[in-house]
Every structure is written in structure tokens, then in C-alpha cells.
Design a protein around this motif. Structure first.
Motif, PDB file in Angstrom:
ATOM      1  N   LEU A  45      15.042  -0.363  -3.951  1.00  0.00           N
ATOM      2  CA  LEU A  45      14.265  -0.125  -5.161  1.00  0.00           C
ATOM      3  C   LEU A  45      13.134  -1.137  -5.273  1.00  0.00           C
ATOM      4  O   LEU A  45      12.012  -0.791  -5.664  1.00  0.00           O
ATOM      5  N   GLN A  46      13.397  -2.370  -4.888  1.00  0.00           N
ATOM      6  CA  GLN A  46      12.367  -3.409  -4.964  1.00  0.00           C
ATOM      7  C   GLN A  46      11.182  -3.065  -4.072  1.00  0.00           C
ATOM      8  O   GLN A  46      10.018  -3.246  -4.446  1.00  0.00           O
ATOM      9  N   GLN A  47      11.441  -2.556  -2.873  1.00  0.00           N
ATOM     10  CA  GLN A  47      10.345  -2.172  -1.991  1.00  0.00           C
ATOM     11  C   GLN A  47       9.553  -1.001  -2.568  1.00  0.00           C
ATOM     12  O   GLN A  47       8.326  -0.970  -2.498  1.00  0.00           O
ATOM     13  N   LEU A  48      10.274  -0.031  -3.157  1.00  0.00           N
ATOM     14  CA  LEU A  48       9.602   1.139  -3.712  1.00  0.00           C
ATOM     15  C   LEU A  48       8.789   0.799  -4.949  1.00  0.00           C
ATOM     16  O   LEU A  48       7.774   1.440  -5.227  1.00  0.00           O
ATOM     17  N   MET A  49       9.243  -0.184  -5.716  1.00  0.00           N
ATOM     18  CA  MET A  49       8.601  -0.514  -6.979  1.00  0.00           C
ATOM     19  C   MET A  49       7.648  -1.706  -6.879  1.00  0.00           C
ATOM     20  O   MET A  49       7.263  -2.287  -7.878  1.00  0.00           O
ATOM     21  N   LEU A  50       7.249  -2.072  -5.670  1.00  0.00           N
ATOM     22  CA  LEU A  50       6.310  -3.189  -5.493  1.00  0.00           C
ATOM     23  C   LEU A  50       5.038  -2.988  -6.305  1.00  0.00           C
ATOM     24  O   LEU A  50       4.412  -3.947  -6.754  1.00  0.00           O
ATOM     25  N   ALA A  51       4.667  -1.745  -6.488  1.00  0.00           N
ATOM     26  CA  ALA A  51       3.419  -1.447  -7.192  1.00  0.00           C
ATOM     27  C   ALA A  51       3.585  -1.367  -8.696  1.00  0.00           C
ATOM     28  O   ALA A  51       2.640  -1.048  -9.412  1.00  0.00           O
ATOM     29  N   ALA A  52       4.779  -1.670  -9.206  1.00  0.00           N
ATOM     30  CA  ALA A  52       5.022  -1.550 -10.653  1.00  0.00           C
ATOM     31  C   ALA A  52       4.206  -2.572 -11.422  1.00  0.00           C
ATOM     32  O   ALA A  52       3.901  -3.642 -10.913  1.00  0.00           O
ATOM     33  N   THR A  86       3.340  12.434   2.482  1.00  0.00           N
ATOM     34  CA  THR A  86       2.764  12.563   3.815  1.00  0.00           C
ATOM     35  C   THR A  86       3.807  12.249   4.887  1.00  0.00           C
ATOM     36  O   THR A  86       4.868  11.682   4.608  1.00  0.00           O
ATOM     37  N   THR A  87       3.477  12.574   6.126  1.00  0.00           N
ATOM     38  CA  THR A  87       4.346  12.227   7.252  1.00  0.00           C
ATOM     39  C   THR A  87       4.572  10.725   7.315  1.00  0.00           C
ATOM     40  O   THR A  87       5.701  10.255   7.547  1.00  0.00           O
ATOM     41  N   GLN A  88       3.539   9.944   7.079  1.00  0.00           N
ATOM     42  CA  GLN A  88       3.657   8.483   7.112  1.00  0.00           C
ATOM     43  C   GLN A  88       4.578   7.978   5.994  1.00  0.00           C
ATOM     44  O   GLN A  88       5.386   7.064   6.203  1.00  0.00           O
ATOM     45  N   GLU A  89       4.465   8.576   4.813  1.00  0.00           N
ATOM     46  CA  GLU A  89       5.331   8.188   3.699  1.00  0.00           C
ATOM     47  C   GLU A  89       6.791   8.511   3.997  1.00  0.00           C
ATOM     48  O   GLU A  89       7.688   7.712   3.716  1.00  0.00           O
ATOM     49  N   ARG A  90       7.034   9.681   4.585  1.00  0.00           N
ATOM     50  CA  ARG A  90       8.409  10.070   4.901  1.00  0.00           C
ATOM     51  C   ARG A  90       9.008   9.123   5.941  1.00  0.00           C
ATOM     52  O   ARG A  90      10.178   8.727   5.837  1.00  0.00           O
ATOM     53  N   THR A  91       8.222   8.768   6.934  1.00  0.00           N
ATOM     54  CA  THR A  91       8.708   7.848   7.969  1.00  0.00           C
ATOM     55  C   THR A  91       8.995   6.466   7.379  1.00  0.00           C
ATOM     56  O   THR A  91      10.000   5.835   7.716  1.00  0.00           O
ATOM     57  N   TRP A  92       8.133   6.005   6.501  1.00  0.00           N
ATOM     58  CA  TRP A  92       8.343   4.711   5.848  1.00  0.00           C
ATOM     59  C   TRP A  92       9.612   4.737   4.995  1.00  0.00           C
ATOM     60  O   TRP A  92      10.398   3.785   5.000  1.00  0.00           O
ATOM     61  N   LEU A  93       9.834   5.839   4.279  1.00  0.00           N
ATOM     62  CA  LEU A  93      11.038   5.961   3.446  1.00  0.00           C
ATOM     63  C   LEU A  93      12.317   5.931   4.285  1.00  0.00           C
ATOM     64  O   LEU A  93      13.293   5.286   3.903  1.00  0.00           O
ATOM     65  N   TYR A  94      12.310   6.629   5.399  1.00  0.00           N
ATOM     66  CA  TYR A  94      13.511   6.675   6.234  1.00  0.00           C
ATOM     67  C   TYR A  94      13.782   5.317   6.875  1.00  0.00           C
ATOM     68  O   TYR A  94      14.945   4.887   6.984  1.00  0.00           O
ATOM     69  N   LEU A 143       0.820  -1.206   0.000  1.00  0.00           N
ATOM     70  CA  LEU A 143       0.000   0.000   0.000  1.00  0.00           C
ATOM     71  C   LEU A 143       0.856   1.258   0.000  1.00  0.00           C
ATOM     72  O   LEU A 143       0.549   2.240  -0.679  1.00  0.00           O
ATOM     73  N   MET A 144       1.967   1.248   0.761  1.00  0.00           N
ATOM     74  CA  MET A 144       2.845   2.412   0.809  1.00  0.00           C
ATOM     75  C   MET A 144       3.550   2.613  -0.534  1.00  0.00           C
ATOM     76  O   MET A 144       3.725   3.741  -1.003  1.00  0.00           O
ATOM     77  N   ALA A 145       3.943   1.504  -1.179  1.00  0.00           N
ATOM     78  CA  ALA A 145       4.582   1.604  -2.485  1.00  0.00           C
ATOM     79  C   ALA A 145       3.621   2.184  -3.522  1.00  0.00           C
ATOM     80  O   ALA A 145       4.004   3.031  -4.338  1.00  0.00           O
ATOM     81  N   TYR A 146       2.365   1.750  -3.502  1.00  0.00           N
ATOM     82  CA  TYR A 146       1.364   2.336  -4.393  1.00  0.00           C
ATOM     83  C   TYR A 146       1.249   3.832  -4.157  1.00  0.00           C
ATOM     84  O   TYR A 146       1.195   4.638  -5.085  1.00  0.00           O
TER      85      TYR A 146
END
Length: 243
Positions: free
Chosen positions: A236-243, A220-228, A3-6
Motif C-alpha cells: 500500500l505504501q508503494q501504491l500511495m506514494l503519490a498521496a 497500461t502494460t507497464q502499469e500491470r507489470t509494475w503491479l505484479y 511516477l508509477m504511483a502517480y
């Protein structure tokens, strides 16, 4: 994570892990904003097991990466965000700068510049400035975080908010320093550069960068926290799960 990757793929215009050992660096956003290698940017160890490799810039040999201006990366008076991991090999000389990510030409063709600045008073800070296409509309410095050390990885996130007329900068998902803009931001034909600003005042970087992300929106704050991710970042694999 899915969901976060999407969520994070929305309005993402550059997703560059900068993990190639040499040559051009690939953009995985799907928009083709690959970064052209100039003077042989090399590779090095990244900030974590999730981001194991990075691009190493050596100032003495004038190394940098570029993306030609195009409609995807041009800004204007819109919301946009840049997130990048940085590791300094050395600090700039007194009164000087290192360029991290810029879209700037000294001939008054300017959008933004993310730098490391070391003042004549020997204060070193991450530094974010946005322009109306030519003139500055605001500068914000990461005073809340303080002084970066050498040989240490930092996640630096900067943004321009057209909605709140504000600039912001945060290091390692910490406190956000903000400043009100003095007018609307503007687009330009300037080239996007990593590791160098422009030919007239290049501010070549002595250090490494990894996982460069550029959105035309505000995460969002939640997205920034997840990224850090508690200092580990995201692969990259985690970020592109929604590809």
C-alpha cells in the motif's frame, strides 16, 4: 516508483489492501469505499513480504465483504479494471463456483462477476462475466493460465473495454484471454461483494484475498507489470506514494 504511483492513482476508486485482522476493511482511494464485514471475515498471511496480510473467507460460516452501490463504483459502458490477489483454501465442488468480486443480484440487477468455476467435467478456471445491467454481454475464462492450485497466491486482473468492446482476464501478468462483447455494458444498483455473490446464489469463497484495486480505466502494460512485480505485488505504501 513515484511516477508509477502517480500514474496508478488516476481513476482509482477502490484501493483495499484487505490487511485488517477483523472488522471492516478500509479503502485507501480517498473515496470512502470501505468494505463492510459480514459474519467475521478473519485475517491470514498474504502473498509476499510486500503484501504480508490478507482477508480469509470461510464458506462454512458465510463470510463476505460488501460496499453499497454508489456513483464511484457503478460502471456502465465504460473502461474499468479490477485487480486482486487470490489464494484458494479448497476448490469449488464439481459444477459450482466461488465468488471473488461481484456486483450482481439474481433479480436482473447485474454488472459483473469474477468467479472461480469448476465445471462438471472437473475443469477449474478463473471466470469473468459482464452484464448490460441485467443480461450477460460476454464471458471470458482464463484458459491461457489454466488450472489454479490450492494454497497458492495468484494475481488476477480483469477488465471491460468500452473502447474495443472487449473483456479480458490475465493471471500473474501472463497471457490475456479476451472475448468480444455482444452489446454495451450497463450499470446497476447491485452491491459490490467480495467472497459472496448474492443471497439467492451466494457462491461463498473458501480462500483468501489481498490488495483489491478497482479503476475506471484500463491500466497500461507497464502499469500491470509494475503491479505484479515478479510475483511480489506492491505494498500500500508503494501504491500511495503519490498521496
Amino acid at each position: 516508483d513515484l511516477l508509477m504511483a502517480y500514474s496508478l492513482k488516476k481513476d482509482l476508486v477502490i484501493a483495499a489492501p484487505l490487511d485488517e485482522a477483523s472488522g471492516d476493511r478500509r479503502d485507501h482511494s480517498g473515496l470512502g469505499n470501505n468494505l463492510t464485514d459480514n459474519n467475521t471475515v478473519t485475517g491470514t498471511t498474504g502473498p509476499s513480504l510486500l503484501i504480508p496480510t490478507a482477508s480469509l473467507f470461510t464458506a462454512a460460516t458465510f463470510e463476505f465483504l460488501t460496499v453499497a452501490d454508489n456513483s464511484y463504483i457503478k460502471t456502465g459502458d465504460i473502461d474499468y479494471t479490477i485487480n486482486i490477489w487470490v489464494n484458494l483454501t479448497s476448490l469449488p465442488a464439481l459444477g459450482d463456483y466461488f465468488a471473488l468480486c461481484t456486483k450482481y443480484n439474481t433479480a436482473l440487477i447485474r454488472e459483473f462477476q469474477l468467479l472461480v468455476r469448476r465445471t462438471a467435467g472437473d475443469v477449474t478456471r478463473f471466470f469473468w462475466e459482464v452484464f448490460d445491467g441485467a443480461e450477460s454481454i460476454g464471458v471470458v475464462v482464463a484458459d491461457t493460465f489454466g488450472t489454479p492450485a490450492i494454497a497458492t497466491w495468484y494475481q488476477v486482473l480483469v477488465y471491460h473495454s468500452a473502447t474495443s468492446n472487449q473483456l479480458g482476464i490475465s493471471v500473474n501478468n501472463g497471457g490475456v484471454d479476451t472475448v468480444a462483447t455482444t452489446g454495451p455494458a450497463g450499470g446497476s444498483t447491485a452491491t459490490l461483494g467480495l467472497g459472496r455473490r448474492d443471497a439467492a446464489a451466494p457462491f461463498y469463497l473458501n480462500g483468501a484475498e489481498a490488495m483489491g484495486l478497482y479503476w475506471k480505466r484500463l491500466p497500461t502494460t507497464q502499469e500491470r507489470t509494475w503491479l505484479y512485480n515478479n510475483g511480489s505485488g506492491r505494498s500500500l505504501q508503494q501504491l500511495m506514494l503519490a498521496a
